[in-house]
Design an enzyme around this catalytic site. Structure first.
Site, PDB file in Angstrom:
ATOM      1  N   HIS A 164       0.549  -1.405   0.526  1.00  0.00           N
ATOM      2  CA  HIS A 164      -0.061   0.370   0.060  1.00  0.00           C
ATOM      3  C   HIS A 164       0.575   1.491  -0.249  1.00  0.00           C
ATOM      4  CE1 HIS A 164      -3.144   2.794   0.858  1.00  0.00           C
ATOM      5  NE2 HIS A 164      -3.609   2.476   0.690  1.00  0.00           N
ATOM      6  N   ASP A 217      -7.598  -4.201  -0.453  1.00  0.00           N
ATOM      7  CA  ASP A 217      -8.787  -4.895  -2.287  1.00  0.00           C
ATOM      8  C   ASP A 217      -7.914  -6.322  -2.014  1.00  0.00           C
ATOM      9  OD1 ASP A 217      -8.837  -1.698  -3.121  1.00  0.00           O
ATOM     10  OD2 ASP A 217      -6.621  -2.009  -2.468  1.00  0.00           O
TER      11      ASP A 217
END
Length: 427
Positions: free
Chosen positions: A305, A362
């Protein structure tokens, strides 16, 4: 306020105050830098620049911490509801029972959209991407709700905020229905925010739709986990658009457009596609080997991320939610087994540990949404639906900030220096 930061530019010395927030790193206040020195800072992507002061959301990427007005996201996802979190972000505190009842009723009363908006959908091709429809319809809301576009009126700002949060599920469900050729389903004020959205999405006029409590809880949790995420690309877009004085509907439409990018809102779709490509747990070692090969274009989607350099705190909540959804729907999906084993192998592989490539939100959200019945084209729409609460809260905070000015990033110019125009017949 901490010590001053000292700069030396062209032999001259300057000092700038260092500001200290309640959490996070100190910030060097360089607002007077250009005026005093004639120099800009250079920060592509603004990764080392604080663009605003905010009381909404705090992220500590190295520790894997996400707080909404001080409350850890794990506690909110486990114990709260999306409407409670919406109240928290918009109004500053978790509501009392009476406050929650009033807020919930206010949002519920705004869920219907202007009837002429039904005709607006007819202007799109039937195969239009739902995000294209969302951009157009949300931007058009200012043409239907003139009484809540005066950004200088706090009452109008709040009405616009309520309308956006309330109508987004209706607009999103209508985008889905339009894409599959089914009739629109009107809101039902007896249902919860999330239950109402599920009914408008999957219900049909020909029969009663019964909301599955486990699926409703899972979707509500997904909405909570996506409600706000500090100054990300789409939120910064909303703030930048709002800094010009644009109406709130236009600002949120700008946020939706930014979110559409695959590097931002489309990551869960990419992660699901990757899991389908792997297909079976036996093939995981092959793909992990490819991910380590710098000459191979394959990358593990849903890992790592931009901010989190530790385990994404939202991912652990998602993993638990995946299990609950699959058990409720009696789904036996090899993709889920691929996800679990891929996560386990990656978390124990020195390569991924060293590079801090941990699963993010995600990685799991696409699996859940697919199991519930959403096509991949709707994934980013659902993200936009949830993030609208954060966008609206950030927009309100920005408008109320007396220190806010119109956004105007600077640049490092590397083009031609001044030159004279040459007529076309002499070039």
């Amino acid at each position: 306020m901490g010590d001053n930061a000292k700069f030396s530019i062209n032999g001259e010395n300057y000092e700038y105050p260092v500001l200290t927030g309640t959490e996070g790193p100190d910030v060097v206040d360089i607002r007077k830098l250009y005026g005093q020195t004639g120099a800009f800072t250079y920060d592509p992507g603004f990764t080392s620049t604080a663009s605003c002061e905010s009381e909404l959301t705090f992220i500590d990427g190295s520790e894997g911490v996400l707080l909404h007005r001080g409350y850890p996201i794990e506690q909110l996802a486990e114990n709260s509801s999306f409407m409670e979190v919406a109240h928290l972000l918009l109004r500053g505190e978790l509501p009392t029972a009476d406050e929650f009842s009033d807020f919930n009723n206010t949002i519920t009363r705004h869920t219907m959209v202007h009837e002429q908006l039904r005709g607006f959908y007819q202007g799109f091709r039937r195969d239009a991407h739902p995000m294209a429809i969302m951009c157009g319809v949300v931007g058009a809301l200012s043409a239907f709700y003139h009484d809540s576009t005066d950004i200088n009126d706090p009452a109008q700002r709040m009405i616009a905020s309520h309308r956006l949060v309330a109508k987004m599920p209706t607009i999103a469900a209508m985008a889905y229905k339009y894409s599959i050729g089914q009739p629109f389903v009107y809101p039902d004020n007896d249902l919860s925010y999330t239950g109402n959205f599920l009914r408008m999405t999957f219900g049909v006029p020909a029969e009663e739709y019964e909301v599955n409590p486990a699926i409703e809880k899972a979707m509500d949790r997904i909405f909570i986990l996506h409600a706000d995420h500090e100054q990300n690309a789409s939120t910064s877009t909303v703030r930048l658009a709002g800094s010009s004085g644009a109406n709130p509907f236009a600002c949120i439409a700008a946020g939706i457009a930014c979110l559409w990018g695959p590097a931002h809102g489309g990551a869960n779709e990419a992660a699901l596609n990757m899991l389908h490509e792997i297909g079976h747990p036996d093939r995981i070692p092959e793909y992990i080997k490819r991910a380590k090969d710098k000459d191979d274009p394959f990358r593990l989607m849903g890992f790592g991320h931009r901010v989190y350099k530790n385990y994404d705190p939202r991912a652990s909540v998602m993993q638990e939610t995946v299990r609950e959804v699959f058990e409720t729907l009696k789904v036996k999906d090899p993709v889920f087994e691929v996800a679990l084993q891929l996560e386990e192998m990656a978390l124990n592989d020195p390569y991924f540990i060293d590079k801090k490539l941990f699963p993010n939100v995600d990685f799991y959200s696409g699996i859940i949404l697919s199991a519930i019945g959403f096509p991949t084209s709707m994934f980013t729409v659902l993200f936009a639906l949830a993030r609208t609460v954060g966008w609206v809260a950030q927009w309100n905070e920005m408008i109320s900030d007396p220190g806010q000015r119109i956004g105007r990033p600077r640049q490092l110019y590397t083009g031609p220096t001044k030159r004279d125009y040459v007529p076309i017949d002499k070039r």
